[in-house]
Motif scaffolding. Structure first.
Motif, PDB file in Angstrom:
ATOM      1  N   UNK A  54      -5.287   1.474   4.314  1.00 18.52           N
ATOM      2  CA  UNK A  54      -4.834   0.087   4.265  1.00 18.52           C
ATOM      3  C   UNK A  54      -3.600   0.049   3.372  1.00 18.52           C
ATOM      4  N   UNK A  55      -2.474  -0.294   3.972  1.00 17.17           N
ATOM      5  CA  UNK A  55      -1.203  -0.331   3.259  1.00 17.17           C
ATOM      6  C   UNK A  55      -0.865  -1.766   2.899  1.00 17.17           C
ATOM      7  N   UNK A  56      -0.637  -2.003   1.618  1.00 17.25           N
ATOM      8  CA  UNK A  56      -0.278  -3.330   1.127  1.00 17.25           C
ATOM      9  C   UNK A  56       1.184  -3.346   0.715  1.00 17.25           C
ATOM     10  N   UNK A  82      -8.618   4.370   2.411  1.00 13.62           N
ATOM     11  CA  UNK A  82      -7.579   4.884   1.527  1.00 13.62           C
ATOM     12  C   UNK A  82      -6.568   3.769   1.322  1.00 13.62           C
ATOM     13  N   UNK A  83      -6.281   3.446   0.065  1.00 20.63           N
ATOM     14  CA  UNK A  83      -5.372   2.339  -0.241  1.00 20.63           C
ATOM     15  C   UNK A  83      -3.992   2.867  -0.614  1.00 20.63           C
ATOM     16  N   UNK A  84      -2.978   2.152  -0.180  1.00 16.36           N
ATOM     17  CA  UNK A  84      -1.603   2.444  -0.581  1.00 16.36           C
ATOM     18  C   UNK A  84      -0.890   1.156  -0.924  1.00 16.36           C
ATOM     19  N   UNK A  85      -0.359   1.067  -2.150  1.00 17.21           N
ATOM     20  CA  UNK A  85       0.331  -0.143  -2.598  1.00 17.21           C
ATOM     21  C   UNK A  85       1.840   0.113  -2.625  1.00 17.21           C
ATOM     22  N   UNK A  86       2.603  -0.803  -2.050  1.00 16.63           N
ATOM     23  CA  UNK A  86       4.055  -0.670  -1.989  1.00 16.63           C
ATOM     24  C   UNK A  86       4.706  -1.940  -2.529  1.00 16.63           C
ATOM     25  N   UNK A  87       5.567  -1.782  -3.540  1.00 21.75           N
ATOM     26  CA  UNK A  87       6.142  -2.917  -4.251  1.00 21.75           C
ATOM     27  C   UNK A  87       7.610  -3.093  -3.863  1.00 21.75           C
ATOM     28  N   UNK A  88       7.943  -4.271  -3.392  1.00 23.02           N
ATOM     29  CA  UNK A  88       9.280  -4.544  -2.876  1.00 23.02           C
ATOM     30  C   UNK A  88      10.343  -4.512  -3.963  1.00 23.02           C
ATOM     31  N   UNK A  89       9.953  -4.859  -5.190  1.00 20.25           N
ATOM     32  CA  UNK A  89      10.874  -4.946  -6.325  1.00 20.25           C
ATOM     33  C   UNK A  89      11.954  -5.979  -6.005  1.00 20.25           C
ATOM     34  N   UNK A 135       0.826  -1.161   0.000  1.00 15.25           N
ATOM     35  CA  UNK A 135       0.000   0.000   0.000  1.00 15.25           C
ATOM     36  C   UNK A 135       0.868   1.219   0.000  1.00 15.25           C
ATOM     37  N   UNK A 136       0.156   2.188  -0.485  1.00 18.82           N
ATOM     38  CA  UNK A 136       0.995   3.341  -0.552  1.00 18.82           C
ATOM     39  C   UNK A 136       0.283   4.646  -0.438  1.00 18.82           C
ATOM     40  N   UNK A 137       0.843   5.498  -0.643  1.00 17.32           N
ATOM     41  CA  UNK A 137       0.431   6.864  -0.846  1.00 17.32           C
ATOM     42  C   UNK A 137       1.416   7.885  -0.339  1.00 17.32           C
ATOM     43  N   UNK A 138       1.193   9.415   0.217  1.00 17.20           N
ATOM     44  CA  UNK A 138       2.288  10.321   0.306  1.00 17.20           C
ATOM     45  C   UNK A 138       2.300  11.417   1.321  1.00 17.20           C
TER      46      UNK A 138
END
Length: 277
Positions: A177-179, A207-214, A1-4
């Motif tokens: 909700x942070x993913x 509010x959704x936030x998506x976070x990608x580990x890469x 999840x993400x956002x700023x």
């Protein structure tokens, strides 16, 4: 999840004397470091460095006009040759951006708010001043540079949580909700967890936030098992799990969220079971 959210900074007349002239860059120093403000098109975004009103923390006000307002702010253009670098290790990200038509602001914003950039060719800081219109609303004369490298700093969970100001929703039923996903960013992956939007309504907000580990391992220093989901309220994390269904159960059973049935009726065509009528 993400956002700023944004970090504080310090500004003075010395900054503007320096910014107006050539600056000798030390080894390893990026050309610019600032805060993402938003997309300016399919492959261009705004980067705010600092101004003489609020330093590195941009504050929107009527003062962002006139001869006395001075800001270091840039339009940044990126293309297929722009490298995305994880600062912690110097590794290049594997993020798949082609499906976005190079509108990468969604990916950049989900990864960080503050980034460093090295541009192509020579660089000298420039100050935008003397505008009789808000520089952010009328950015046509803001200097533009092509990004050679976009550098992502290491982030901790606390830094990410600081980006979520839930108080502005003025509702007790407001969560983020942070993913955190052990995936490489792609267009399709942006929609993970979007079923949680069905819990948003006039008096309840998700509010959704998506976070990608890469492959560079953005979040391996604080995530032990993926996927990881955090439910966040104004006072911080209230629930975490590795199962998205657990999030749904928590929203309903612990926080009293209800599915917004109107989402399934407003402007949607009901399933007729394959009828030809």
């Amino acid at each position: 999840m993400r956002q700023m959210k944004v970090a504080a900074g310090l500004i003075g007349w010395l900054f503007f004397l320096t910014a107006c002239g050539a600056v000798e860059k030390t080894e390893g120093q990026a050309d610019m470091e600032g805060t993402l403000l938003g997309s300016m098109g399919a492959n261009t975004f705004l980067l705010f460095v600092e101004d003489n009103i609020s330093g590195t923390v941009l504050e929107f006000s009527d003062e962002l006009v006139g001869d006395s307002y001075e800001a270091e702010i840039y339009r940044i253009f990126l293309d297929q040759d722009t490298k995305l670098i994880y600062e912690e290790t110097g590794e290049e990200l594997s993020a798949e951006l082609s499906g976005m038509g190079f509108n990468t602001i969604s990916f950049l914003a989900s990864s960080t708010e503050r980034i460093k950039i090295n541009v192509r060719g020579d660089f000298e800081p420039e100050v935008t001043t003397g505008r009789d219109q808000n520089v952010l609303l009328y950015p046509a004369f803001i200097p533009i540079h092509e990004a050679d490298e976009i550098i992502f700093p290491r982030q901790d969970l606390g830094t990410i949580l600081d980006r979520y100001d839930l108080s502005r929703y003025h509702s007790d039923k407001t969560v983020a909700v942070l993913s955190f996903l052990d995936e490489v960013f792609s267009y399709d992956s942006m929609f993970d967890g979007d079923q949680l939007y069905e819990y948003s309504a006039e008096d309840q907000h998700v509010i959704l936030g998506h976070y990608y580990n890469d492959e560079v391992g953005f979040f391996d220093h604080f995530i032990d098992e993926y996927p990881a989901y955090y439910v966040v309220r104004e006072d911080g994390v209230v629930f975490d799990t590795n199962n998205l269904q657990d999030v749904t159960n928590y929203l309903e059973n612990e926080l009293g969220f209800e599915v917004n049935e109107d989402m399934y009726h407003d402007g949607m065509i009901e399933d007729d079971g394959g009828s030809d009528e």
